[in-house]
Each structure stands twice: as structure tokens, then as C-alpha cells.
Design a protein around this motif. Sequence first.
Motif, PDB file in Angstrom:
ATOM      1  N   PRO A 210       0.831  -1.205   0.000  1.00  0.00           N
ATOM      2  CA  PRO A 210       0.000   0.000   0.000  1.00  0.00           C
ATOM      3  C   PRO A 210       0.868   1.259   0.000  1.00  0.00           C
ATOM      4  CG  PRO A 210       0.001  -1.020   2.166  1.00  0.00           C
ATOM      5  CD  PRO A 210       0.695  -1.981   1.242  1.00  0.00           C
ATOM      6  N   LYS A 211       0.327   2.330  -0.521  1.00  0.00           N
ATOM      7  CA  LYS A 211       1.077   3.578  -0.640  1.00  0.00           C
ATOM      8  C   LYS A 211       1.136   4.310   0.702  1.00  0.00           C
ATOM      9  CE  LYS A 211      -0.205   4.233  -5.493  1.00  0.00           C
ATOM     10  NZ  LYS A 211      -0.892   5.129  -6.479  1.00  0.00           N
ATOM     11  N   GLY A 212       2.180   5.079   0.841  1.00  0.00           N
ATOM     12  CA  GLY A 212       2.267   5.975   1.990  1.00  0.00           C
ATOM     13  C   GLY A 212       3.215   5.553   3.079  1.00  0.00           C
ATOM     14  N   GLY A 213       3.647   4.303   3.076  1.00  0.00           N
ATOM     15  CA  GLY A 213       4.543   3.827   4.125  1.00  0.00           C
ATOM     16  C   GLY A 213       5.996   4.063   3.784  1.00  0.00           C
ATOM     17  N   SER A 214       6.840   4.067   4.810  1.00  0.00           N
ATOM     18  CA  SER A 214       8.278   4.182   4.584  1.00  0.00           C
ATOM     19  C   SER A 214       8.817   2.886   3.994  1.00  0.00           C
ATOM     20  CB  SER A 214       8.985   4.495   5.906  1.00  0.00           C
ATOM     21  OG  SER A 214       8.768   3.441   6.837  1.00  0.00           O
ATOM     22  N   ASP A 215      10.063   2.915   3.556  1.00  0.00           N
ATOM     23  CA  ASP A 215      10.650   1.745   2.899  1.00  0.00           C
ATOM     24  C   ASP A 215      10.690   0.510   3.799  1.00  0.00           C
ATOM     25  OD1 ASP A 215      11.034   3.247   0.629  1.00  0.00           O
ATOM     26  OD2 ASP A 215      13.143   3.716   1.069  1.00  0.00           O
ATOM     27  N   ASN A 216      10.828   0.715   5.085  1.00  0.00           N
ATOM     28  CA  ASN A 216      11.006  -0.434   5.980  1.00  0.00           C
ATOM     29  C   ASN A 216       9.802  -0.681   6.893  1.00  0.00           C
ATOM     30  OD1 ASN A 216      11.326   1.842   7.574  1.00  0.00           O
ATOM     31  ND2 ASN A 216      12.919   0.933   8.859  1.00  0.00           N
ATOM     32  N   TRP A 217       8.655  -0.060   6.611  1.00  0.00           N
ATOM     33  CA  TRP A 217       7.538  -0.185   7.550  1.00  0.00           C
ATOM     34  C   TRP A 217       7.046  -1.621   7.665  1.00  0.00           C
ATOM     35  CZ3 TRP A 217       2.496  -1.853   7.261  1.00  0.00           C
ATOM     36  CH2 TRP A 217       1.971  -2.118   5.995  1.00  0.00           C
ATOM     37  N   TRP A 218       7.075  -2.395   6.572  1.00  0.00           N
ATOM     38  CA  TRP A 218       6.578  -3.768   6.633  1.00  0.00           C
ATOM     39  C   TRP A 218       7.532  -4.654   7.440  1.00  0.00           C
ATOM     40  CZ3 TRP A 218       2.264  -6.022   6.762  1.00  0.00           C
ATOM     41  CH2 TRP A 218       2.122  -7.394   6.521  1.00  0.00           C
ATOM     42  N   ASP A 219       8.805  -4.378   7.357  1.00  0.00           N
ATOM     43  CA  ASP A 219       9.775  -5.099   8.186  1.00  0.00           C
ATOM     44  C   ASP A 219       9.501  -4.817   9.665  1.00  0.00           C
ATOM     45  OD1 ASP A 219      12.736  -6.437   8.089  1.00  0.00           O
ATOM     46  OD2 ASP A 219      12.600  -4.988   9.719  1.00  0.00           O
ATOM     47  N   ILE A 220       9.243  -3.555  10.005  1.00  0.00           N
ATOM     48  CA  ILE A 220       8.950  -3.199  11.398  1.00  0.00           C
ATOM     49  C   ILE A 220       7.641  -3.836  11.839  1.00  0.00           C
ATOM     50  CG2 ILE A 220       8.442  -1.285  12.960  1.00  0.00           C
ATOM     51  CD1 ILE A 220      10.233   0.454  11.142  1.00  0.00           C
ATOM     52  N   TRP A 221       6.634  -3.807  10.969  1.00  0.00           N
ATOM     53  CA  TRP A 221       5.341  -4.413  11.318  1.00  0.00           C
ATOM     54  C   TRP A 221       5.501  -5.909  11.564  1.00  0.00           C
ATOM     55  CZ3 TRP A 221       2.206  -8.356   9.980  1.00  0.00           C
ATOM     56  CH2 TRP A 221       0.883  -8.321  10.432  1.00  0.00           C
ATOM     57  N   ASN A 223       8.051  -7.507  12.652  1.00  0.00           N
ATOM     58  CA  ASN A 223       8.663  -7.638  13.967  1.00  0.00           C
ATOM     59  C   ASN A 223       9.312  -9.004  14.154  1.00  0.00           C
ATOM     60  OD1 ASN A 223       8.576  -7.772  17.201  1.00  0.00           O
ATOM     61  ND2 ASN A 223       8.483  -5.638  16.556  1.00  0.00           N
ATOM     62  N   GLN A 224       8.957  -9.736  15.209  1.00  0.00           N
ATOM     63  CA  GLN A 224       9.640 -10.990  15.532  1.00  0.00           C
ATOM     64  C   GLN A 224       9.281 -12.133  14.596  1.00  0.00           C
ATOM     65  OE1 GLN A 224       7.998 -13.529  18.814  1.00  0.00           O
ATOM     66  NE2 GLN A 224       6.978 -11.635  19.443  1.00  0.00           N
ATOM     67  N   ALA A 225       8.173 -12.016  13.854  1.00  0.00           N
ATOM     68  CA  ALA A 225       7.650 -13.126  13.062  1.00  0.00           C
ATOM     69  C   ALA A 225       8.462 -13.353  11.786  1.00  0.00           C
ATOM     70  CB  ALA A 225       6.189 -12.858  12.707  1.00  0.00           C
ATOM     71  N   GLU A 226       8.176 -14.467  11.136  1.00  0.00           N
ATOM     72  CA  GLU A 226       8.815 -14.769   9.852  1.00  0.00           C
ATOM     73  C   GLU A 226       8.490 -13.686   8.837  1.00  0.00           C
ATOM     74  OE1 GLU A 226       8.205 -17.991   6.208  1.00  0.00           O
ATOM     75  OE2 GLU A 226       7.574 -18.515   8.257  1.00  0.00           O
ATOM     76  N   MET A 227       9.513 -13.262   8.089  1.00  0.00           N
ATOM     77  CA  MET A 227       9.307 -12.223   7.079  1.00  0.00           C
ATOM     78  C   MET A 227       8.561 -12.808   5.889  1.00  0.00           C
ATOM     79  SD  MET A 227       9.720  -9.052   6.675  1.00  0.00           S
ATOM     80  CE  MET A 227       9.417  -7.906   5.340  1.00  0.00           C
TER      81      MET A 227
END
Length: 460
Positions: A210-221, A223-227
Motif C-alpha cells: 500500500p502507498k504511503g509507508g516508509s521503505d522499511n515499515w513492513w519489516d517493522i510491522w 517484527n519478531q515473526a517470519e518475514m
Amino acid sequence: MTQSRLSRRQSLQLASATIAAPYFVRPSVLGAADTPAPSDRVKVGLIGLGARCRDIARSALRIPEIQITAVSDCFKPRIDDMIAKEGKGQKWTGYEDFREMIEKEKLDAVMVETTTHARAWVACHAMSMGVDAYIEKPMSLTISEGRHMVNIARKYNCVTQVGTQQRSIPLNNWASDLVQNGAIGKIKTVLAPNFVGPVIWTPQAAQPMPKGGSDNWWDIWTNQAEMRGYHANLQYGWNRWRDYDSGGRCFGVTGWGTHSYDQIQRGLGTSETGPEEIVLDEPVRDENCGKFDPRKATDDETGAQYYHMARNVIGPRAKVTMRYASGTQLNLHLDGDRGPGLGCIFIGENGKIEINRDKVAANPKTLVTGPENPGKLKVGENEPHIQNWVDCIKSRQRCNADIEYGQRSSSLCYLVNIAREVGRVGETLKWDPAMERFTNCDEANILLSRPRRDGYELPS
């Protein structure tokens, strides 16, 4: 930084004590006629801006002693939407990094309303920065990370409130005290629901980000789980999947179950311990959470208003029985259209008391119909809980739902899931509540924690 937080805490405590002293100062001298002076208000930041956070924010804004100054989420569109819709008339600043928010805003406290799988990481970092914390339930994803959260809170002398609101509802506490004080004699059995567990995520093709997030927001979201590649069902339906929660839906183990099990702990007086035996009574099956046959609920059923919410909640279920050192047996057997979905039924030698959210029933009925009954809430269910947290921030006392109590209630959820995952039908798993380990099942002990991705370890 920590010294600054401590000084702020001390000033709040002093202000609270001063206002409570015999010498009375008009509110209009301290600030607005209906608002405490700025020096006596708790500066709060909100972290994790989903639907639950919006409910909490509306309740918090009705507490005069709270001043929300900032909000944080790793996905910037949520920040903008939160400020536009919930922050009207408020001077809120938005941050994508909650740690930057805590530092720049010089906060006293945060309300952690993130996804469950990120909650411990966020809460531990926040508490290690010296702020007090209101932590949504379930407070952790595993038993071991919950214990780590308790240790962090104690190390930094943080005032903590876990989001099990029933601990601050007068009717619930009054009825719980009846149970503890022997109104129905020795408690032989407790009945509670057979909640639905989490579902395993099936690999799916990634969707466009989705638009609007920073480059690494999904990595931060993540978190501890499998990427994994981005998928809207993960971002918005995370509470269904095992990697992100453990049954966080309506009539789910960590959704409604945390409330129900916390009511059990409060009523039994076991808020700082737990059961000693867990038995899986039947094989785990994917099924609807109730029969949902057409019938009229009886007067003794306190959960009728919730039955429709549990309809068509499908997932892994199996009855589980637990036993406490006192000899009390806990039967987690009830369906979603029977009994107290957010509470439990205490059966003693001389009768029974059923406690749900702000509603009670008993046999004999006279146990709960006397003038001592405090009656139903006249405000929203969140407000007394948040008010208790603020009061304790000033007094530095334990909250009604202190983090240790939250750890023990959350642990019951995970003991259910672990027993089902191990799958030893009819065998007794021995649990040591002091050590928080199984004494006869190494396979179950493996499930007390999970591997964490690099960069998302909990602070030591």
C-alpha cells in the motif's frame, strides 16, 4: 533520560499528594475549571493506531488527568488518519518511531495498542526508557516473553495496567470477593468456555505494498515473526493467525479468553500463580464454536448478549481441564452460545456464582440481589480501568491489572494452546507455576517461547 523520567514521576506524585491534603486549592487556580493544571496531568503517547487504539483514545480523552500529546505507528497513513479523525481539537504530533516520540515528547506514559506479536518488543523498549505503560491484552505472544515483560517493568519501576477491564468494574470485583470470601463455600469446579485457537497461515502470493509507508515499515510491522511478502489479510486480519496472535478473535483463546481466564484468576485469588495440571480431554478439531440452536436463554445465563458475536467463529477447538493446588478443577468446556463468554461460573459447596462483564447471577439468587451489590457501570467500561492506571501512576502503587496478573491470565491462554499443540489426549501435563515450566513434557517447554528475527530481540 531516565533521571528526567524519575523527576517527572516524583513531581506528579507530589502534586497528587498535595491536592489530596486538607489544604484545598480551587481547580480554577491550578488550571481550567474542569481540567487539572498541566503539571498534574500525565503526558501520554499512543502506540499502534488500529481500531482498538481508537476506542482507548476516546476513553482516555474523557479522563481529565490525561494529556495525550503524540501518536505513533510504523505505517504513516494510520498516523495521518488517527490525527484527522480522533485528534480533532487536539495538538497531537505523529511519529513513525515510538522511541523518538517518547524522547522528544518527554512522555510520562504510553498506551501500547499494537499487534500482539509486536507488543512485548514495543512495551519492553518503552519501559526501559522510563515510561509507565498501559498494555493491551493479551500482553504477550508467549509465556516466556510475558515473564520478560514483568522483569523489565520491575527493573525500571514502571506502573503497568494490562487491558483486562473487568478488574476495574466494581460489580466484577464485588462478586469475585464473594467467591474468595466463601459465600458459596469451597470452590470445587469452575466452568469456562472452550475457546477457538489460532489458524496457521497458508502461503499466499504477495500483494502490492500500500502507498504511503516508509521503505522499511513492513519489516517493522512483521517484527519478531517470519518475514513474508505483504498481504492485506496479514495487516488487517493478523489476530487470526498463529504467528501474530493465539486466537485473538471473538470467542478466541486470546481474544475473549484472556478476559474469561482473568476473571477466573481474580475470583480464585490466584492472580500471581496458576494451575498445576493441564489435561487435553479430546482430539483437536476445526469446528464452529457453538451449537447455535434456536432457544431462549435462561435468566442464569449472563452471556446472552454475546452469543450472536460468537456465531460462525470456526477454528481449532478441544476441551481442556486444569487443576489448581487447592483442588479446584477448571473445566474449559462451554460452547459459544452457552454461559459467560467473557467470564466464568464458580461452583462451590453451597451454590454457584456466574460472573460476566458487568453482570452476575447466582444460585441461590439472594447471594447477588442484596443492597451491597454495586450495580452496573454508569460510564464506559474502559474509563475506570484507565482512571485506575492514572491514579497509580501518581501514587506508584500496583494497578488493578498489574503486569504480573496479566502474565498469569495470559499464561492460561497459552497453556490451552500448548496442550492442544502437543496433542497428548488424556495425559496430565504437570505445570510448575513458580518456575513457569512443565516438569514432565520437554515438547511443551519448547513452545513456551519462539525464535525472534534479528533486530527484534527484547532488551535485556
